[in-house]
Structure formats: structure tokens, C-alpha cells
Scaffold this motif. Sequence first.
Motif, short mmCIF file in Angstrom:
data_model
loop_
_atom_site.label_atom_id
_atom_site.label_comp_id
_atom_site.label_asym_id
_atom_site.label_seq_id
_atom_site.Cartn_x
_atom_site.Cartn_y
_atom_site.Cartn_z
N THR B 106 -11.50 9.75 -6.38
CA THR B 106 -10.46 8.83 -6.85
C THR B 106 -9.10 9.28 -6.36
O THR B 106 -8.71 10.43 -6.54
CB THR B 106 -10.43 8.80 -8.39
N ASN B 107 -8.38 8.37 -5.70
CA ASN B 107 -7.04 8.67 -5.25
C ASN B 107 -6.01 8.01 -6.17
O ASN B 107 -4.95 8.56 -6.44
CB ASN B 107 -6.83 8.17 -3.82
N GLN B 108 -6.36 6.83 -6.64
CA GLN B 108 -5.42 6.09 -7.49
C GLN B 108 -6.22 5.19 -8.42
O GLN B 108 -7.19 4.56 -7.99
CB GLN B 108 -4.48 5.27 -6.60
N LEU B 109 -5.83 5.18 -9.68
CA LEU B 109 -6.55 4.39 -10.68
C LEU B 109 -5.54 3.62 -11.51
O LEU B 109 -4.55 4.19 -11.97
CB LEU B 109 -7.37 5.34 -11.57
N ILE B 129 -13.88 -4.26 -3.44
CA ILE B 129 -12.89 -5.21 -2.93
C ILE B 129 -12.71 -5.05 -1.42
O ILE B 129 -12.60 -6.01 -0.68
CB ILE B 129 -11.53 -5.01 -3.65
N HIS B 130 -12.66 -3.79 -0.98
CA HIS B 130 -12.44 -3.50 0.45
C HIS B 130 -13.13 -2.19 0.80
O HIS B 130 -12.93 -1.18 0.14
CB HIS B 130 -10.95 -3.38 0.72
N THR B 135 -10.95 4.66 3.20
CA THR B 135 -10.77 4.38 1.77
C THR B 135 -11.60 3.18 1.34
O THR B 135 -11.98 2.35 2.16
CB THR B 135 -9.29 4.04 1.45
N VAL B 137 -11.33 0.23 -1.79
CA VAL B 137 -10.62 -0.33 -2.94
C VAL B 137 -11.65 -1.09 -3.77
O VAL B 137 -12.46 -1.83 -3.22
CB VAL B 137 -9.47 -1.26 -2.50
N SER B 139 -12.77 -2.79 -7.90
CA SER B 139 -12.35 -3.19 -9.25
C SER B 139 -13.43 -2.85 -10.26
O SER B 139 -14.60 -2.71 -9.91
CB SER B 139 -12.05 -4.69 -9.31
N THR B 154 -8.43 -1.29 -11.23
CA THR B 154 -8.65 -1.21 -9.79
C THR B 154 -8.42 0.25 -9.38
O THR B 154 -7.66 0.98 -10.03
CB THR B 154 -7.70 -2.11 -8.97
N GLY B 155 -9.06 0.65 -8.30
CA GLY B 155 -8.90 2.02 -7.83
C GLY B 155 -8.95 2.11 -6.32
O GLY B 155 -9.58 1.27 -5.66
N THR B 156 -8.26 3.11 -5.78
CA THR B 156 -8.41 3.47 -4.38
C THR B 156 -9.19 4.78 -4.34
O THR B 156 -8.79 5.75 -4.98
CB THR B 156 -7.05 3.69 -3.68
N PHE B 158 -10.92 7.80 -1.81
CA PHE B 158 -11.02 8.36 -0.47
C PHE B 158 -12.47 8.70 -0.16
O PHE B 158 -13.18 9.22 -1.02
CB PHE B 158 -10.19 9.65 -0.36
#
Lengths: 162, 162, 162, 162
Positions: B106-109, B129-130, B135, B137, B139, B154-156, B158
Motif C-alpha cells: 500500500t502506497n496510499q489509502l 480501477i487501473h 502501480t 489503483v 477501490s 481507494t488505494g494506490t 506499488f
Amino acid sequence: MKDRLHQLLDNCIEKGSEVDLTALVHVLEGFQKKIDKEYTQYIDGLLHMERKIDRDKKTCEITVPLNDVWNNSLAIVHGGITATILDTTMGTAINAILPEGYGAVTNQLNIHYIAPGIGDSLRCKAEIIHHGSKTVVISGEAYRSDGKKIAYATGTFFIIQK
Amino acid sequence: MKDRLHQLLDNCIEKGSEVDLTALVHVLEGFQKKIDKEYTQYIDGLLHMERKIDRDKKTCEITVPLNDVWNNSLAIVHGGITATILDTTMGTAINAILPEGYGAVTNQLNIHYIAPGIGDSLRCKAEIIHHGSKTVVISGEAYRSDGKKIAYATGTFFIIQK
Amino acid sequence: MKDRLHQLLDNCIEKGSEVDLTALVHVLEGFQKKIDKEYTQYIDGLLHMERKIDRDKKTCEITVPLNDVWNNSLAIVHGGITATILDTTMGTAINAILPEGYGAVTNQLNIHYIAPGIGDSLRCKAEIIHHGSKTVVISGEAYRSDGKKIAYATGTFFIIQK
Amino acid sequence: MKDRLHQLLDNCIEKGSEVDLTALVHVLEGFQKKIDKEYTQYIDGLLHMERKIDRDKKTCEITVPLNDVWNNSLAIVHGGITATILDTTMGTAINAILPEGYGAVTNQLNIHYIAPGIGDSLRCKAEIIHHGSKTVVISGEAYRSDGKKIAYATGTFFIIQK
């Protein structure tokens, strides 16, 4: 209930490894702290949270010893546990400045994970960004015991009447 | 170690309320599942996670029974626990589609909390999502047993080589 | 005022390159649409927004032609412009379902940028995730003219009485 | 092209109100600054950005005069424009500390809107939270001319070779 508990512990002791049982000691010691009323919430006990609240500076700091129990499959602290400690630190900082009878609930939480959570402990600090009449916006930071920042969070909390 | 564990349990049984001991059964049953290798991580066991992965649809679903253990001081599930289940659901969905030897961190949540987490259980779903080269992305949604959505995330993540 | 405007345009024409003047035509055509009351806001005109609102499905779609004017130094559409179109699309979708006299203001906006914004146009769609009594949580997606998704956003909007 | 531009301006002057033409002066003055090479990007000119970069402190500050042109239907600055200035401020702060040949692109942007954007100008400041080898995490704040904070943002930027 008591028999069930003894049976469960015996099963764990019988099949568990040294690592498992060390982890279980950590869990039970935490649980006992809640029973001993050191904490009001089980989670706070399980995580062995140590809180420092500074009402003048409107800040809160919570330190948690790291343990295998809270690791993900990469052997670093689970991002959700970091989120739990950050959310508690931010909520506690807000509750500390709200009048009697009011509380804060998380409406939105945003976390940037910066470095792996490893080492002896995790220390989280929260600082209020904006204190409105209905909402509070607050930031939180998480540090490892070697001083490295591992996460930066911001949250919107709603102020509610309890 | 064994003596220490028995002593801790005896202390808990002696001083704990009925509610405390019911909660402790939940914790120990979860811990035992990890020892029984039903799970690789202690957290997954403690939370009694039930996973459904659909590799074709690239989705993952995790259901967790709710318990006092995971509540905050408002007697609803702690936002950090919802974050933990969402993060695990999203990470599991991504890991399910990555090639052998690769994992996701997890890089961003980002989580929007919508309704209080109450009831019997929490069900989380994740949807990609992507899917990029470095990376992903994704949901995630969390639902109560009465069907009400309680959180949207949502999260990004790595993609790393393990 | 009129003299000042003519003087400014003459300066631009005198010193501007072909690219500059093409961009300026785009800006003035957009500005004129606002003056012609095709839009209520200057930004919407400058961006030449085309809106489609579906009140039944509670969705909104806005398409914007891309132009050098809105690019950043990497020659792709500025992330803030994508944010502007997404925010307008989400706000418009919410306003479309609110009763007379009520409006929506952005409280929190979270955007994942997925791919560079290039090509002829940008198309944004918004979909309501949660419609509460005080807040709305909504998602928005941005697509290039080649169909590639370039951004995914979520937002919390407050419902206010105008 | 020149005829088209003159025709567009004449149309605007003929039909526009005093407010419209004042707004158009603001737009054309901004556009001219780009043509005069005061800025490299049209947006920066249109917004009349004034930048202060402090490479030692790793901070950047951008001030923008407010104008009807950038308002939403509630007569406050559009959240997307605040996002644009914040994103530019954060990106500029990062670019200022990257080695020659490297640049920063926004990967994720999170904004808390705190107060309405009104008054004479908007001042944004950015401060680096984490400078990694591949990503930078950074915060940004936006203030009104009366000193009130109107937005707090965090972003993840990817470092790329230009």
C-alpha cells in the motif's frame, strides 16, 4: 466459558511454535490490561497503547510496541494497524479539546505510506489543522523507533453529541 | 512460556466479566486458527477473515464477524479495523492477479466512512480501477450484514518483487 | 475599458506566436459563450464544458476539448484542470438531485492520476456512492478521447441551503 | 487569425456587462504575461501566479489575485482552481530540489476544503514531507488574504526523467 478458554489455550500451547506462543503472550498481556481497566477498549489493550495528551498544544502522541501479531505477509506492520493507531491518535487529540458530552467520529481518512513499519515500536503524533463548528481537520504522523517517518495521514472528523 | 500463558488466562478469568470472557473466546479461537495454519497471518486469524477470490473478475471479497473486541468507544467497529479489512481485501485482490514472485504494498489509502459499523459482520469487496506496470489503483467497499454500505475506499499499491 | 481591451489584444497579436494566438482564440471563444449566457460561470465557458445530466441514473458527464492553454510544463493537461472538471462534474451530479434551494460544496477531494491527459478531449463521469442527509460521497472518472482512463476521484460534498 | 480575434473581442465588448469586461481585462492581462515570456505556461499567466521558491528550506509559495473569472456558482473560488494552485505550488517545490533533467508528476492529490475562498488573493505554501528515490510526499496549504486557511492538501508525486 472457563472450560472453553482453558481448552483453547491448551490447543494453542500444544500445537503452537515458540514464535506463536510469544505472540500469544503479547495478546493476552494486552487483553489483561483491558480487564484491569487500564484501557476502556479491547483494541487499545491488545495494541498496548501508551498515550500522551497535551491539551495546551492540542496534540496527542500514542506509542505501540511492534509485534509479529500485527504484521502482514511481508513481515512489516500491517497498513491497517498503522491506520488504527493513527486514527486513534487523531480521535484522541480531538476528544481532548472538545467540551464534555461531545465526541469525534472519522468521516474521511487519507494515509500516505512512506517506509516499512519495522523495529521495536511505532509512535504516532496528531496535530489539529482546522477546528470548525461541525468538523475538525487533523494530521497524523507515524514514526519507527529508529526515528524514520513511515506514514503521514490527514482526516476529517465530525463533531457529534454523545 | 506455558506457565506464563496459563497465569495470564487465570488472571483474565478471575477478573474478567462475562462480556470480557466472551470477547476472549473470540480472540483465542481466531489465534488458534492461525496456529492451525488456516491463515498465514495472526491478524487474519484474530479477525476470522473469510476470503473469496475471483481471479477472472479480478475481485476479492472478505467477510469478518463483528465483535466487541474491535469496537471503538462509541460501540461501533473501529475505523482502523475497517481500514485493515479493506486494505487486506484490496491487497489480496491485487496479489491474486500478479505473476509469481511479485507482491503489492500500500502506497496510499483513502477511506470515506459513510455509516456506523454495527451488526453481525462486515463484508468488503475490492475492484481494480487501473493495473499499470508499477502501480495498481483499486477501490474497496465495506458493507454491514443489513446490506448498508459503511465505507468506500481507494488505494494506490506499488508492485514489488518479493 | 474598451480601449484597454483593444490595446491588450493588439499587444498579444503583435508579440504572440501562431500557437499563442490559436490558444487565445480558444480562450476568447470560451469567454464569449459565458457572455452569451450559454454558461453561468466564466470557468465553464473558458473550458468549453459540454454537460449531460441524467437525473434518473443520478449521473453527470462533462466533456472538455483539450487545448495548449490548459497544459502543464510537460505538455499534458494540468492535474488541477482535471481536478476542476472532475469537481464540477461531481458537484453538478449532486446539484441535479438536490431539492430546490439546496446546493453542494466540496469538503474533501481525492484524485488518483493514472495516465497523462493528452488527445482531443477529456470526458468526466460522476456517480453517487452515498446520499446522506448532510453529506454526499461521490466518485468521478476522467477519460481521454482514445478511451483511456486518466484519473479516478472521490469526494465528500456538504449539502447546504443556498 | 487576427481578424477572428478582433471579431471575438468586438462581440464580447458589444454584449458583455461591465463585470464581464473587467473579468476579460484580467484574462487578457494574464495571457499577455505568457506571451511576454513572464511565464512558460498559459495557466500560470491566466492566474497571474507570483512564485517564491526557497531552495534551502525546500518550500515554495505562490500567490494568486482572486477574480470573478475563477469563481463557482456560489461566488467563491472554484475548488478546482484552488487545487490547480496547490498542485502547481507542490510541483514547483519539488522541481526546485530535483537534479537537472528530472521532473515531478502528480500521482495522487488529496484536498481538505476548510473555508470559502473569498477576498483579494490566495496564497499557497508547500512543504516536503518525504523525499524518496522514486516518490515525494508533500503538503500544501492555501490561505486567504485575511489570513484564514481555506484548504489543506497532501500529494504523492512521481519523480521522472524528462
